[in-house]
Design an enzyme around this catalytic site. Structure first.
Site, PDB file in Angstrom:
ATOM      1  N   HIS A 191       2.023   1.243 -13.337  1.00  0.00           N
ATOM      2  CA  HIS A 191       2.734   0.043 -13.799  1.00  0.00           C
ATOM      3  C   HIS A 191       4.243   0.305 -13.794  1.00  0.00           C
ATOM      4  CE1 HIS A 191       3.316  -3.718 -15.952  1.00  0.00           C
ATOM      5  NE2 HIS A 191       4.147  -3.073 -16.763  1.00  0.00           N
ATOM      6  N   ASN A 221      -4.281   3.140 -13.586  1.00  0.00           N
ATOM      7  CA  ASN A 221      -3.356   2.095 -13.128  1.00  0.00           C
ATOM      8  C   ASN A 221      -1.942   2.646 -13.103  1.00  0.00           C
ATOM      9  OD1 ASN A 221      -2.615  -0.643 -12.406  1.00  0.00           O
ATOM     10  ND2 ASN A 221      -1.742  -0.837 -14.450  1.00  0.00           N
ATOM     11  N   MET A 269      -3.223  -6.521  -7.977  1.00  0.00           N
ATOM     12  CA  MET A 269      -2.633  -7.631  -8.723  1.00  0.00           C
ATOM     13  C   MET A 269      -3.697  -8.601  -9.243  1.00  0.00           C
ATOM     14  SD  MET A 269       0.356  -6.545  -8.643  1.00  0.00           S
ATOM     15  CE  MET A 269       1.180  -7.892  -9.488  1.00  0.00           C
ATOM     16  N   ARG A 270      -4.742  -8.033  -9.803  1.00  0.00           N
ATOM     17  CA  ARG A 270      -5.801  -8.813 -10.427  1.00  0.00           C
ATOM     18  C   ARG A 270      -6.154  -8.175 -11.765  1.00  0.00           C
ATOM     19  NH1 ARG A 270      -6.465 -13.572  -8.599  1.00  0.00           N
ATOM     20  NH2 ARG A 270      -8.616 -13.605  -9.357  1.00  0.00           N
ATOM     21  N   GLY A 324       0.781  -1.232   0.000  1.00  0.00           N
ATOM     22  CA  GLY A 324       0.000   0.000   0.000  1.00  0.00           C
ATOM     23  C   GLY A 324       0.808   1.275   0.000  1.00  0.00           C
ATOM     24  N   SER A 325       2.057   1.232  -0.458  1.00  0.00           N
ATOM     25  CA  SER A 325       2.861   2.458  -0.435  1.00  0.00           C
ATOM     26  C   SER A 325       2.317   3.507  -1.405  1.00  0.00           C
ATOM     27  CB  SER A 325       4.332   2.146  -0.734  1.00  0.00           C
ATOM     28  OG  SER A 325       4.485   1.617  -2.038  1.00  0.00           O
ATOM     29  N   ASN A 326       1.814   3.082  -2.554  1.00  0.00           N
ATOM     30  CA  ASN A 326       1.211   4.055  -3.474  1.00  0.00           C
ATOM     31  C   ASN A 326      -0.088   4.620  -2.920  1.00  0.00           C
ATOM     32  OD1 ASN A 326       2.781   4.540  -5.892  1.00  0.00           O
ATOM     33  ND2 ASN A 326       2.537   2.371  -6.349  1.00  0.00           N
TER      34      ASN A 326
END
Length: 212
Positions: free
Chosen positions: A126, A124, A107-108, A29-31
């Site tokens: 990436h 998103n 991650m889905r 959860g850093s972002n």
């Protein structure tokens, strides 16, 4: 030791009222925390209204508790299909009245159920310079390819994985002796920098804000 494009605007992009953000995370959860801090510092004219994780052990949940952000677990193992999970996500985000949804380490693979519910409003982050090195092992792919430059991309989500209009990118060098862990750490630092700007730019594309 990084180059970002586009550069942050001279003045913050503001919205009235502030955006309500939904965040999806699977890991530490850093972002997610970077987004919350950007909101609270005034860098981003928004508030994180809801965090959803797909694993009860996700570290993002602990960050949400410390940061006093509402959080919910939608364990993907409890749903018969990706579509069923995404319908549950849509229900939760609509109940929280969010304007934009950010996949901050989700991650889905998402389906049309979520994309159609938030058209041009699903973002998103990436860890590569898309369109290079799509998929879950982007940093490993970059190292194996022997590239000397990599980075991260914030983009709008479309049905094909890791495609969609690019909002912001940051490029950085691959150093001699870099491991997957060391390169990942430096890329994550850049993700924290560009994700708030990506949210503002997505809102600006939709006419939800004006230059402050």
């Amino acid at each position: 030791m990084a180059v970002q494009w586009p550069l942050p605007p001279e003045h913050p992009i503001v919205t009235k009222p502030p955006l309500r953000l939904g965040v999806m995370a699977s890991g530490s959860g850093s972002n997610f925390e970077a987004l919350v801090q950007a909101c609270r510092s005034g860098q981003l004219s928004a508030e994180v209204s809801l965090l959803i994780v797909n694993k009860p052990e996700a570290g993002a949940l602990r960050r949400a508790e410390v940061l006093d952000v509402p959080a919910q677990v939608l364990d993907h193992r409890n749903y018969p299909s990706r579509e069923a999970l995404d319908r549950a996500l849509v229900t939760s985000f609509r109940a929280a009245q969010v304007d934009l949804v950010v996949m901050a380490g989700w991650m889905r693979i998402v389906t049309q159920e979520l994309i159609e519910a938030y058209p041009e409003r699903l973002i998103n982050i990436h860890p590569s310079l898309l369109p290079s090195f799509r998929g879950a092992k982007a940093i490993r792919q970059a190292l194996e390819a022997g590239v000397t430059l990599t980075g991260c991309t914030a983009h709008l989500v479309e049905l094909e994985v890791d495609t969609g209009p690019i909002l912001v990118q940051a490029a950085l060098p691959v150093l001699d002796g870099d491991s997957e862990a060391s390169l990942s750490e430096r890329i994550h630092q850049q993700e924290h920098r560009i994700l708030p700007l990506a949210v503002s730019l997505a809102a600006q594309r939709l006419g939800l804000c004006a230059q402050g």
